[in-house]
Scaffold this active site. Structure first.
Site, PDB file in Angstrom:
ATOM      1  N   HIS A 266       1.957   3.387  -8.990  1.00  0.00           N
ATOM      2  CA  HIS A 266       2.106   2.425  -9.575  1.00  0.00           C
ATOM      3  C   HIS A 266       3.009   1.418 -10.259  1.00  0.00           C
ATOM      4  O   HIS A 266       3.076   0.390 -10.289  1.00  0.00           O
ATOM      5  CB  HIS A 266       0.432   2.499  -9.871  1.00  0.00           C
ATOM      6  CG  HIS A 266      -0.984   2.332  -9.314  1.00  0.00           C
ATOM      7  ND1 HIS A 266      -0.423   1.625  -8.375  1.00  0.00           N
ATOM      8  CD2 HIS A 266      -1.763   3.014  -9.307  1.00  0.00           C
ATOM      9  CE1 HIS A 266      -1.871   2.595  -7.585  1.00  0.00           C
ATOM     10  NE2 HIS A 266      -2.231   3.409  -8.906  1.00  0.00           N
TER      11      HIS A 266
ATOM     12  N   ARG B  35     -12.227   2.564  -7.791  1.00  0.00           N
ATOM     13  CA  ARG B  35     -11.056   4.176  -8.243  1.00  0.00           C
ATOM     14  C   ARG B  35     -11.691   4.780 -10.225  1.00  0.00           C
ATOM     15  O   ARG B  35     -12.125   3.808 -10.274  1.00  0.00           O
ATOM     16  CB  ARG B  35     -10.004   3.422  -8.604  1.00  0.00           C
ATOM     17  CG  ARG B  35      -9.748   3.055  -6.708  1.00  0.00           C
ATOM     18  CD  ARG B  35      -8.023   2.722  -6.751  1.00  0.00           C
ATOM     19  NE  ARG B  35      -7.606   2.285  -5.639  1.00  0.00           N
ATOM     20  CZ  ARG B  35      -6.527   2.582  -4.525  1.00  0.00           C
ATOM     21  NH1 ARG B  35      -5.482   2.855  -5.157  1.00  0.00           N
ATOM     22  NH2 ARG B  35      -6.557   2.422  -3.463  1.00  0.00           N
TER      23      ARG B  35
ATOM     24  N   ASP C  50       0.837  -0.935  -0.249  1.00  0.00           N
ATOM     25  CA  ASP C  50       0.211   0.024  -0.024  1.00  0.00           C
ATOM     26  C   ASP C  50       0.008   1.317   0.461  1.00  0.00           C
ATOM     27  O   ASP C  50       1.839   1.259   0.100  1.00  0.00           O
ATOM     28  CB  ASP C  50      -0.852   0.217   1.233  1.00  0.00           C
ATOM     29  CG  ASP C  50      -2.457   0.360   0.693  1.00  0.00           C
ATOM     30  OD1 ASP C  50      -2.415   1.749   0.056  1.00  0.00           O
ATOM     31  OD2 ASP C  50      -3.175   0.701   2.638  1.00  0.00           O
TER      32      ASP C  50
ATOM     33  N   LEU D 272      10.148 -20.265  -4.912  1.00  0.00           N
ATOM     34  CA  LEU D 272       8.840 -19.336  -4.071  1.00  0.00           C
ATOM     35  C   LEU D 272       7.970 -19.868  -4.787  1.00  0.00           C
ATOM     36  O   LEU D 272       7.676 -19.662  -5.570  1.00  0.00           O
ATOM     37  CB  LEU D 272       9.994 -17.913  -4.039  1.00  0.00           C
ATOM     38  CG  LEU D 272       8.373 -16.984  -3.444  1.00  0.00           C
ATOM     39  CD1 LEU D 272       8.644 -16.816  -1.908  1.00  0.00           C
ATOM     40  CD2 LEU D 272       8.981 -15.401  -4.196  1.00  0.00           C
TER      41      LEU D 272
ATOM     42  N   ARG E 222      -0.001   7.379  -2.763  1.00  0.00           N
ATOM     43  CA  ARG E 222       1.424   8.435  -1.334  1.00  0.00           C
ATOM     44  C   ARG E 222       2.413   9.213  -2.247  1.00  0.00           C
ATOM     45  O   ARG E 222       2.885  10.186  -1.791  1.00  0.00           O
ATOM     46  CB  ARG E 222       0.871   8.272   0.319  1.00  0.00           C
ATOM     47  CG  ARG E 222      -0.302   9.063   0.457  1.00  0.00           C
ATOM     48  CD  ARG E 222      -0.503   8.012   1.612  1.00  0.00           C
ATOM     49  NE  ARG E 222      -1.379   6.221   1.846  1.00  0.00           N
ATOM     50  CZ  ARG E 222      -1.197   5.223   2.729  1.00  0.00           C
ATOM     51  NH1 ARG E 222      -0.756   6.607   3.599  1.00  0.00           N
ATOM     52  NH2 ARG E 222      -1.632   4.679   1.924  1.00  0.00           N
TER      53      ARG E 222
HETATM   54  C1  IPE Z   1      -5.613  -2.499  -0.150  1.00  0.00           C
HETATM   55  O1  IPE Z   1      -5.434  -1.398  -0.591  1.00  0.00           O
HETATM   56  C2  IPE Z   1      -5.502  -3.427  -1.387  1.00  0.00           C
HETATM   57  C3  IPE Z   1      -4.541  -3.468  -2.080  1.00  0.00           C
HETATM   58  C4  IPE Z   1      -3.341  -2.919  -1.908  1.00  0.00           C
HETATM   59  C5  IPE Z   1      -4.944  -4.114  -3.268  1.00  0.00           C
HETATM   60  P1  IPE Z   1      -6.338  -0.495  -0.368  1.00  0.00           P
HETATM   61  O2  IPE Z   1      -4.996   1.060  -0.475  1.00  0.00           O
HETATM   62  O3  IPE Z   1      -7.351  -0.012  -1.841  1.00  0.00           O
HETATM   63  O4  IPE Z   1      -6.918  -0.321   1.193  1.00  0.00           O
HETATM   64  P2  IPE Z   1      -7.636   0.939   1.726  1.00  0.00           P
HETATM   65  O5  IPE Z   1      -8.763   1.113   0.509  1.00  0.00           O
HETATM   66  O6  IPE Z   1      -6.589   1.796   2.351  1.00  0.00           O
HETATM   67  O7  IPE Z   1      -8.349   0.387   3.019  1.00  0.00           O
HETATM   68  C1  IPE Z   2      -1.867   0.560  -3.132  1.00  0.00           C
HETATM   69  O1  IPE Z   2      -1.289   1.725  -3.136  1.00  0.00           O
HETATM   70  C2  IPE Z   2      -1.915  -0.239  -4.636  1.00  0.00           C
HETATM   71  C3  IPE Z   2      -2.867  -0.492  -4.632  1.00  0.00           C
HETATM   72  C4  IPE Z   2      -4.379  -0.177  -4.358  1.00  0.00           C
HETATM   73  C5  IPE Z   2      -3.841  -1.062  -6.307  1.00  0.00           C
HETATM   74  P1  IPE Z   2      -2.297   2.783  -3.612  1.00  0.00           P
HETATM   75  O2  IPE Z   2      -2.978   3.502  -4.435  1.00  0.00           O
HETATM   76  O3  IPE Z   2      -3.760   2.400  -2.594  1.00  0.00           O
HETATM   77  O4  IPE Z   2      -1.692   4.446  -2.495  1.00  0.00           O
HETATM   78  P2  IPE Z   2      -2.236   4.963  -1.901  1.00  0.00           P
HETATM   79  O5  IPE Z   2      -2.880   4.396  -0.738  1.00  0.00           O
HETATM   80  O6  IPE Z   2      -3.563   5.366  -2.583  1.00  0.00           O
HETATM   81  O7  IPE Z   2      -1.754   5.638  -1.512  1.00  0.00           O
HETATM   82 MG    MG Z   3      -4.179   2.447  -0.749  1.00  0.00          MG
END
Ligand code: IPE
Ligand code: IPE
Ligand code: MG
Length: 244
Positions: A38, A72, A21, A132, A25
């Site tokens: 990403h 999203r 995650d 793995l 950000r």
């Molecule tokens: C969880 O992250 C899903 C993945 C990492 C694929 P999100 O960024 O979607 O989760 P929330 O919305 O903050 O709970």
């Molecule tokens: C995790 O990063 C990747 C996915 C959920 C696909 P985010 O896209 O959730 O990044 P933040 O949480 O908005 O920073």
């Molecule tokens: Mg996130």
């Protein structure tokens, strides 16, 4: 490669699950579009796979796209899908070289046909590899997985392939996408959030949780080692009593 001495004497978790995650950000901090995060995040998956394997981890399960992530903006979903598709394509080339066995968990029927085909090919090609075990959670949601498992179980019950008395935790686990994969010993979530976001709810009944503020594209081998050290500081009791 991990400096073996750094980890000497430590117990390496057999199965690590990661919620990767913080890509968005990470990009925002650099005044870049979220999609750039990403791109960098997807590059980090292979690096961490290699580090985990060198450390002695046998199973790694990464959360790449949740059932909720469809909400999203369209262009972000599209970018993530493209990156995942490329990742799977690279994996097909790489798995033989690095001996990795890949399985996708989640409801892949909602993905486009070419991606589904790629997933099947990848799973087939890597099935007999002994390095793995990498599980990629793609269109994965734990509640969805449990419901799909329950429906398949009810079909078998209807066909009298199973009876009510036979249903126990072991049998139910066999209907899940994670069939034959041991439960995670350690969960790592990057970016400071401390929630499960619908990840492996059944499987993580006794998993140790490690949360770090590091954003996923920055998560390094050293951070992985810190997580393993944290894991070693914990006494897993599974509802029993302490050892001393
Ligand atoms: C969880 O992250 C899903 C993945 C990492 C694929 P999100 O960024 O979607 O989760 P929330 O919305 O903050 O709970
Ligand atoms: C995790 O990063 C990747 C996915 C959920 C696909 P985010 O896209 O959730 O990044 P933040 O949480 O908005 O920073
Ligand atoms: Mg996130």
């Amino acid at each position: 490669m991990a400096n073996k001495n750094d980890l000497e004497g430590l117990q390496i978790p057999e199965h690590i699950a990661i919620i990767l995650d913080g890509n968005g950000r990470w990009a925002k901090k650099r005044m870049m579009p979220r999609n750039y995060g990403h791109v960098q995040g997807s590059k980090n998956v292979e690096r961490i796979c290699r580090a985990a394997y060198n450390m002695g981890v046998k199973y790694l399960t990464v959360y790449a796209f949740s059932t909720e992530n469809w909400s999203r903006p369209e262009d972000e979903v599209e970018t993530i899908m493209k990156l995942l598709n490329n990742y799977l394509k690279d994996c097909i080339k790489l798995t033989t070289k690095n001996n990795m066995k890949v399985r996708v968990i989640g409801n892949i029927s909602r993905l486009d046909e070419s991606m589904q085909k790629r997933i099947r090919e990848l799973e087939e090609i890597s099935a007999s590899n002994t390095g793995l075990n990498l599980q990629v959670a793609l269109n994965y949601g734990s509640r969805d997985e449990i419901l799909r498992a329950m429906k398949r179980m009810m079909v078998d019950y209807d066909k009298k392939a199973i009876s009510l008395d036979e249903i126990d935790e072991t049998l139910f686990s066999e209907y899940l996408d994670t069939k034959d994969i041991p439960d995670p010993d350690l969960l790592i979530r990057t970016s400071g959030e401390q929630r499960l976001s619908n990840y492996l709810l059944w499987q993580m009944a006794y998993t140790e949780f490690y949360f770090t503020n590091v954003l996923w594209p920055d998560f390094s081998e050293k951070d992985l080692e810190d997580a393993v050290r944290y894991y070693n500081s914990k006494e897993r009791r599974f509802g029993g009593l302490t050892n001393g």
